[in-house]
Design a protein around this motif. Structure first.
Motif, PDB file in Angstrom:
ATOM      1  N   ALA A  26      40.340  52.215  49.603  1.00  0.00           N
ATOM      2  CA  ALA A  26      40.399  50.983  48.813  1.00  0.00           C
ATOM      3  C   ALA A  26      39.397  49.953  49.327  1.00  0.00           C
ATOM      4  O   ALA A  26      38.813  49.196  48.548  1.00  0.00           O
ATOM      5  CB  ALA A  26      41.810  50.407  48.857  1.00  0.00           C
ATOM      6  N   GLN A  27      39.169  49.910  50.637  1.00  0.00           N
ATOM      7  CA  GLN A  27      38.199  48.970  51.199  1.00  0.00           C
ATOM      8  C   GLN A  27      36.760  49.345  50.874  1.00  0.00           C
ATOM      9  O   GLN A  27      35.910  48.491  50.654  1.00  0.00           O
ATOM     10  CB  GLN A  27      38.345  48.916  52.728  1.00  0.00           C
ATOM     11  CG  GLN A  27      39.622  48.281  53.236  1.00  0.00           C
ATOM     12  CD  GLN A  27      39.594  48.187  54.751  1.00  0.00           C
ATOM     13  OE1 GLN A  27      38.711  47.574  55.328  1.00  0.00           O
ATOM     14  NE2 GLN A  27      40.560  48.803  55.403  1.00  0.00           N
ATOM     15  N   ALA A  70      35.512  51.551  48.369  1.00  0.00           N
ATOM     16  CA  ALA A  70      35.085  51.856  46.999  1.00  0.00           C
ATOM     17  C   ALA A  70      34.295  50.679  46.426  1.00  0.00           C
ATOM     18  O   ALA A  70      34.721  49.524  46.534  1.00  0.00           O
ATOM     19  CB  ALA A  70      36.294  52.165  46.123  1.00  0.00           C
ATOM     20  N   LYS A  71      33.170  50.973  45.804  1.00  0.00           N
ATOM     21  CA  LYS A  71      32.329  49.922  45.244  1.00  0.00           C
ATOM     22  C   LYS A  71      32.133  50.073  43.737  1.00  0.00           C
ATOM     23  O   LYS A  71      32.133  49.087  43.015  1.00  0.00           O
ATOM     24  CB  LYS A  71      30.957  49.931  45.926  1.00  0.00           C
ATOM     25  CG  LYS A  71      30.966  49.455  47.361  1.00  0.00           C
ATOM     26  CD  LYS A  71      29.558  49.382  47.915  1.00  0.00           C
ATOM     27  CE  LYS A  71      28.713  48.374  47.171  1.00  0.00           C
ATOM     28  NZ  LYS A  71      27.359  48.242  47.741  1.00  0.00           N
ATOM     29  N   ARG A  89      32.798  51.082  39.749  1.00  0.00           N
ATOM     30  CA  ARG A  89      33.953  50.930  38.871  1.00  0.00           C
ATOM     31  C   ARG A  89      34.787  52.206  38.843  1.00  0.00           C
ATOM     32  O   ARG A  89      36.024  52.151  38.891  1.00  0.00           O
ATOM     33  CB  ARG A  89      33.458  50.594  37.453  1.00  0.00           C
ATOM     34  CG  ARG A  89      34.572  50.407  36.431  1.00  0.00           C
ATOM     35  CD  ARG A  89      34.040  49.734  35.181  1.00  0.00           C
ATOM     36  NE  ARG A  89      34.958  49.856  34.072  1.00  0.00           N
ATOM     37  CZ  ARG A  89      34.842  50.735  33.082  1.00  0.00           C
ATOM     38  NH1 ARG A  89      33.815  51.578  33.079  1.00  0.00           N
ATOM     39  NH2 ARG A  89      35.711  50.795  32.107  1.00  0.00           N
ATOM     40  N   LYS A 139      36.660  52.621  42.281  1.00  0.00           N
ATOM     41  CA  LYS A 139      37.815  51.733  42.405  1.00  0.00           C
ATOM     42  C   LYS A 139      38.982  52.225  41.553  1.00  0.00           C
ATOM     43  O   LYS A 139      40.144  52.167  41.975  1.00  0.00           O
ATOM     44  CB  LYS A 139      37.420  50.312  41.985  1.00  0.00           C
ATOM     45  CG  LYS A 139      36.473  49.626  42.969  1.00  0.00           C
ATOM     46  CD  LYS A 139      36.076  48.247  42.477  1.00  0.00           C
ATOM     47  CE  LYS A 139      35.144  47.550  43.458  1.00  0.00           C
ATOM     48  NZ  LYS A 139      34.710  46.225  42.992  1.00  0.00           N
ATOM     49  N   GLU A 173      42.644  53.361  43.037  1.00  0.00           N
ATOM     50  CA  GLU A 173      43.870  52.709  42.572  1.00  0.00           C
ATOM     51  C   GLU A 173      44.847  53.723  41.993  1.00  0.00           C
ATOM     52  O   GLU A 173      46.060  53.642  42.232  1.00  0.00           O
ATOM     53  CB  GLU A 173      43.546  51.640  41.526  1.00  0.00           C
ATOM     54  CG  GLU A 173      44.783  50.861  41.090  1.00  0.00           C
ATOM     55  CD  GLU A 173      44.495  49.792  40.043  1.00  0.00           C
ATOM     56  OE1 GLU A 173      45.470  49.177  39.555  1.00  0.00           O
ATOM     57  OE2 GLU A 173      43.313  49.592  39.715  1.00  0.00           O
ATOM     58  N   ASP A 198      31.282  56.587  46.934  1.00  0.00           N
ATOM     59  CA  ASP A 198      30.653  56.770  45.623  1.00  0.00           C
ATOM     60  C   ASP A 198      29.472  57.732  45.760  1.00  0.00           C
ATOM     61  O   ASP A 198      28.597  57.522  46.596  1.00  0.00           O
ATOM     62  CB  ASP A 198      30.173  55.423  45.077  1.00  0.00           C
ATOM     63  CG  ASP A 198      31.317  54.424  44.954  1.00  0.00           C
ATOM     64  OD1 ASP A 198      32.347  54.806  44.381  1.00  0.00           O
ATOM     65  OD2 ASP A 198      31.178  53.296  45.445  1.00  0.00           O
TER      66      ASP A 198
END
Length: 516
Positions: free
Chosen positions: A200-201, A203-204, A206, A209, A213, A329
């Protein structure tokens, strides 16, 4: 008294001797466990800083590194439970932690490596490791994972060092986590929750993320917890009893049921969003296949040096950090083989032992980059204490990706400048066809480039054509993606004898100068 009863008698000499032996065994096992914890704690604080993150000129300006560093967690964010009823409804923040592990059927060395990796994960997440506990136990306790005595001992350790979080090196059942949390009175998380938090920290994009989630919600759904009247079942229809009836009907859902429904709705929306992003990825893959551009995927255990190798081969300048899961990513870059042919190089997310199945499912579309590749560079940290275990863990994840096991694999033994010669010799004997490199110093890179050129699929159609000068674009594509045997500039155009793919061959044939 028969022999069987005498032996079981605590006063019998043989029974006393066996009890003493068992106590010695338990004491020695505990001493070994304490030594393991001491060695892990001696390395605490080094996961991100030991030796620093050494960059080469191929890594570029590393503009993302400052942003990543600024997102590290800071002090003052306590997770101590003043009101235990709110534990499930607050954002997870790690700060001062105690590590807990079980030493089961494996060796002490395996237990140490596992606990050391947990410490590195915790520090990557931004926490400070204060203490640890390793219990020699064949199977976890079904109630508190550790057993009541060890759980009480853990509570004392937590209070003594002032920790606000306990991290368990296993996947806890919801009931185990709740029971242990009730004993230690601070936040308890398991290994899966810790890895999800790191993702979660980091991920850049879309898509990244959304994938993280979704994995977090899948993990959270069975772990919702509540107490008291706000969580009790509320009647949606006629209620019997004194004072019941008109005006006493509830909404028919408890708070926890409402939360579960919201989570399921959000998960369905995220799945639709991820599915909507897939066509764009497929279009890019189809375009590469249409132009017959070979693809190479870089895969391997987290922190094995995959991004450094990508930068060394392409000069991409992607983020390089001495941390676990620095890359989430996927990065696709153009590269050129030793024979001049162009191919794409894809840097994928790192794997880890017992990678949470929620992440494998959520990142399936990203991991399919491995299955669609023509060649996989399986990067291994040859300086790691257990590189064989890392290779096994990565291949275990490959097995969960349809088609990934069918892609040709080259084992790249990275960090040769740090590895022991004996370890390199052992790995090369276990993995025939492997190659030794150092992405930092450049050792073995030329040999790797030659190996990639040899392993890439070769064009299969032979053409002998004259291409008019106004179609120089086709000649350029032959130089990029084909193998030229001869090239001559004639009055009518460029005479080519080459091997190309079927699509390019048909275009060349259509554009070729027709002889009279």
């Amino acid at each position: 008294m028969d022999e069987r009863h005498r032996v079981s008698d605590p006063q019998h000499p043989q029974t006393r001797e066996e009890t003493a032996d068992a106590a010695v065994d338990r004491r020695s096992a505990q001493e070994v466990a304490d030594d393991v914890v001491a060695r892990v704690l001696a390395r605490a604080g080094t996961a991100l800083h030991e030796g620093g993150t050494v960059h080469s000129s191929y890594d570029g300006d590393q503009l993302d590194l400052e942003e990543r560093t600024s997102l590290r967690r800071v002090g003052g964010l306590s997770t101590e439970l003043e009101d235990v009823t709110e534990v499930e409804y607050r954002q997870l923040r790690l700060e001062r932690v105690v590590l807990v592990g079980l030493w089961g059927s494996g060796t002490a060395e395996q237990a140490e490596l596992s606990l050391r990796e947990l410490a590195a994960l915790a520090e990557t997440a931004g926490s400070q490791v204060l203490d640890g506990m390793l219990q020699r136990r064949r199977t976890p306790d079904p109630s508190t994972f550790l057993g009541s005595g060890k759980a009480a001992e853990l509570a004392g350790v937590v209070a003594a060092v002032g920790a606000d979080t306990v991290i368990v090196d296993a996947d806890l059942a919801p009931s185990q986590r709740r029971a242990l949390e009730d004993v230690v009175r601070v936040k308890v998380i398991d290994r899966t929750a810790l890895i999800l938090d790191i993702f979660a920290q980091h991920a850049k994009s879309r898509e990244g993320k959304a994938q993280v989630e979704l994995a977090q919600l899948e993990y959270l759904l069975p772990r919702l917890r509540g107490w008291g009247e706000s969580m009790s079942r509320q009647a949606g229809g006629q209620v019997g009893g004194a004072g019941a009836g008109m005006g006493s009907r509830g909404p028919g859902e408890t708070k926890i049921e409402l939360d579960r429904r919201r989570i399921r709705d959000r998960m369905a929306k995220l799945r639709r969003e991820i599915a909507a992003m897939e066509p764009a990825r497929q279009t890019k893959r189809a375009s590469r296949k249409r132009h017959a551009i070979p693809s190479v995927a870089i895969a391997g255990y987290t922190n094995a040096g995959k991004s450094s190798l990508l930068n060394r081969l392409t000069g991409a300048g992607v983020l390089v950090e001495n941390a676990l899961f620095a890359t989430l990513d996927p990065t696709v870059r153009r590269a050129e083989a030793a024979d001049g042919r162009v191919y794409t190089l894809t840097d994928t997310v790192g794997f880890v032992r017992d990678l949470p199945h929620q992440l494998v499912e959520a990142f399936r579309s990203t991991l399919e980059e491995v299955a669609d590749a023509d060649l996989v560079l399986h990067v291994v940290d040859a300086s790691h204490p257990d590189p064989e275990g890392q290779i096994s863990a990565v291949r275990h994840v490959f097995a969960d990706i349809p088609g990934a096991m069918d892609v040709p694999e080259v084992i790249v033994l990275n960090k040769a400048d740090l590895a022991e010669p004996e370890a390199l010799a052992r790995l090369r004997s276990r993995e025939p066809g492997s190659i030794v490199v150092s992405a930092h110093t450049g050792e073995g890179i030329e040999a790797l480039q030659a190996l990639i050129a040899d392993q890439l699929p070769r064009p299969s159609v032979t053409v002998d054509v004259v291409i008019p000068y106004d179609r120089g674009d086709l000649v350029h594509r032959v130089h990029l993606h084909g193998e030229i045997d001869s090239e001559e500039h004639t009055e009518a155009g460029t005479a080519l004898r080459a091997r190309v793919d079927e699509t390019l061959a048909s275009e060349l044939s259509a554009a070729a100068v027709r002889s009279a």
